[in-house]
Design an enzyme around this catalytic site. Structure first.
Site, short mmCIF file in Angstrom:
data_model
loop_
_atom_site.label_atom_id
_atom_site.label_comp_id
_atom_site.label_asym_id
_atom_site.label_seq_id
_atom_site.Cartn_x
_atom_site.Cartn_y
_atom_site.Cartn_z
N HIS A 1 -39.29 -17.78 -10.42
CA HIS A 1 -39.97 -18.44 -11.74
C HIS A 1 -40.21 -19.88 -11.61
O HIS A 1 -40.40 -20.55 -12.40
CB HIS A 1 -38.69 -18.35 -12.72
CG HIS A 1 -38.08 -16.94 -12.92
ND1 HIS A 1 -38.80 -15.78 -13.46
CD2 HIS A 1 -36.83 -16.61 -12.92
CE1 HIS A 1 -37.72 -14.78 -13.40
NE2 HIS A 1 -36.76 -15.36 -12.98
N ASN B 1 -28.98 -10.73 -20.35
CA ASN B 1 -30.02 -10.07 -19.81
C ASN B 1 -29.93 -8.30 -19.60
O ASN B 1 -30.89 -7.75 -19.56
CB ASN B 1 -30.56 -10.41 -18.38
CG ASN B 1 -31.26 -11.55 -18.33
OD1 ASN B 1 -31.80 -11.98 -19.26
ND2 ASN B 1 -31.59 -11.95 -17.17
N LYS C 1 -27.40 -10.51 -9.67
CA LYS C 1 -26.74 -11.21 -10.79
C LYS C 1 -26.38 -9.78 -11.69
O LYS C 1 -25.32 -9.59 -12.36
CB LYS C 1 -27.06 -12.06 -11.79
CG LYS C 1 -28.67 -12.04 -12.43
CD LYS C 1 -29.11 -13.24 -12.75
CE LYS C 1 -30.76 -13.33 -13.38
NZ LYS C 1 -31.63 -13.43 -12.14
#
Length: 453
Positions: free
Chosen positions: A182, A136, A113
């Site tokens: 995650h 981010n 990403k």
């Protein structure tokens, strides 16, 4: 006057505070850790009240709405207390989206990403668009909306940010892939993580576009569960099955949202995973109407992303590559797949529930040695030592680089592609990558001086 409380005083939290104040809210910022001096200065300059090293319940639970940093888990006591009291908890992206009508180009995925987001931003800049980079990477979306608004934003979104987004709408949504990552934040349940990623579809209309990798193990199946009106455009490694874009080995081809073709040899990035990133970026660029000449120029001139397969230096015939952004097993897989010389692989950090079986065949095939870098390397020893490769156990970057130098042969590649988060030994993955590069450059300087006559 409505009261907004912000948990976390880093880039997103401070940006949200500044926007909230501009929009007339009473604002309070609270951080359990220490706030960086530059962020304190931004808050103080605007007279925004803050605290650090604690969360004072009396100053937080009276909020009308709370904005939390994506790094704060749902299990945090103060978040749980806000939920019990019925106070809405949202993300900075959700909040910022209320105060702009800019076009939003949003990218998520377990891997790729940052490269894809940066490439789309590069293409927009090449086209001369008024565009901001956020999420981010880049600066806080909220801060940009408050003080330097743009007509377009390219936003990298993590699953954590998507968790707390409800009314936000992506005009162009890109979902690159969903692979285990995650899981410690999602009760170690893959479906919970998948559901978070699929939230990028929320609120899309017939005027919007959804771009995704057709060969992902989850996206196609999950898509059937969603009633979305957006234009859906899948891409793949090869043509067929109704895909809108592909790379057939020689050519890079878009059939939708508009026809485009260029030789793969002219693309700036290398590796199968980067072809996918480039396809997704080109489709997003075409979805907003960028012309062919801009696409060709941008795709051939993109310099790449720091900490993602970044070649640092060649010292004594050994090439050192910084892939510190590889914080999950799938990212490491792509890195190993791209290697063409024997590899000394650096693994380790804060394990997020990793299953290393996926990379085992590539480790056996491509690695000369393994160097473990972490506070606790037991899981790595238990899984990889049985392969029979030389291993080194290290607990600092200096010891790690020294071990790599001992184990590598001329012609090898030392690859920092850790599979894990960085928080056990480093501030973040950037700190990990920068320490690696600094030590390699220091070694390069010493080697050059030694070789001088």
């Amino acid at each position: 006057m409505s009261r907004i409380v912000i948990l976390g005083a880093a880039e997103s939290g401070v940006g949200a505070a500044i926007l909230a104040q501009k929009e007339g809210f009473e604002v309070f910022v609270s951080d359990m850790g220490r706030i960086k001096p530059e962020y304190k200065a931004q808050l103080d300059a605007r007279g925004i009240t803050w605290e650090e090293g604690r969360h004072t319940e009396a100053l937080i639970l009276n909020a009308d709405e709370a904005i939390k940093s994506p790094g704060i888990p749902e299990t945090a006591p103060m978040v749980a207390a806000l939920r019990r009291k019925g106070v809405p908890v949202i993300s900075e992206i959700e909040f910022a989206g209320r105060y702009t009508d800019a076009r939003m180009i949003c990218i998520t995925g377990s891997n790729g990403k940052t490269t894809t987001t940066s490439l789309i931003y590069h293409l927009c800049r090449t086209a001369g668009l008024d565009v901001g980079l956020a999420g981010n990477i880049g600066h806080s979306l909220a801060l940009q909306v408050a003080e330097t608004p743009h007509e377009n934003y390219v936003i990298e979104l993590s699953s954590f940010q998507l968790d707390d987004m409800f009314d936000f709408r992506a005009n162009v949504a890109v979902l690159l892939n969903i692979t285990p990552d995650h899981l410690d934040r999602y009760d170690y349940k893959m479906q919970n993580y998948v559901d978070a990623k699929m939230r990028i579809l929320r609120n899309q209309t017939a005027a919007d576009t959804f771009i995704y990798w057709a060969d992902d193990d989850h996206i196609g199946r999950e898509l059937a569960k969603y009633d979305t009106a957006s234009r859906i455009l899948p891409f793949a490694d090869v043509p067929g099955r109704g895909v809108a874009a592909y790379a057939d080995g020689a050519d890079f081809v878009l059939e939708q949202p508009a026809p485009f073709r260029m030789p793969c040899a002219e693309l700036s990035l290398r590796g199968k995973h980067n072809l996918r990133n480039e396809l997704a970026a080109a489709m997003a660029a075409k979805a907003i109407g960028l012309p062919d000449d801009v696409l060709r120029q941008g795709l051939s001139s993109f310099p790449g992303v720091e900490h993602r397969l970044e070649r640092v230096a060649t010292v004594g015939g050994v090439t050192y590559v910084n892939d510190s952004k590889a914080t999950n097993v799938d990212a490491c897989y792509y890195a190993l797949e791209a290697m063409t010389t024997p590899v000394v692989l650096i693994l380790g950090g804060k394990d997020k529930g990793n299953d290393y079986n996926e990379i085992r065949p590539l480790v056996e095939q491509k690695c000369r040695a393994l160097v473990y870098l972490g506070v606790d390397n037991k899981k790595l020893h238990d899984f990889f030592d049985g392969i029979g490769l030389p291993v080194a156990d290290t607990h600092s970057m200096a010891d790690c680089v020294a071990a790599c130098r001992r184990l590598a042969h001329e012609g090898d590649t030392v690859l920092l592609s850790p599979c894990c988060a960085s928080f056990d030994l480093f501030r973040n993955m950037e700190d990990r990558g920068c320490q690696f590069k600094s030590l390699v450059h220091g070694m390069e300087t010493s080697y050059s001086q030694h070789m001088q006559p």
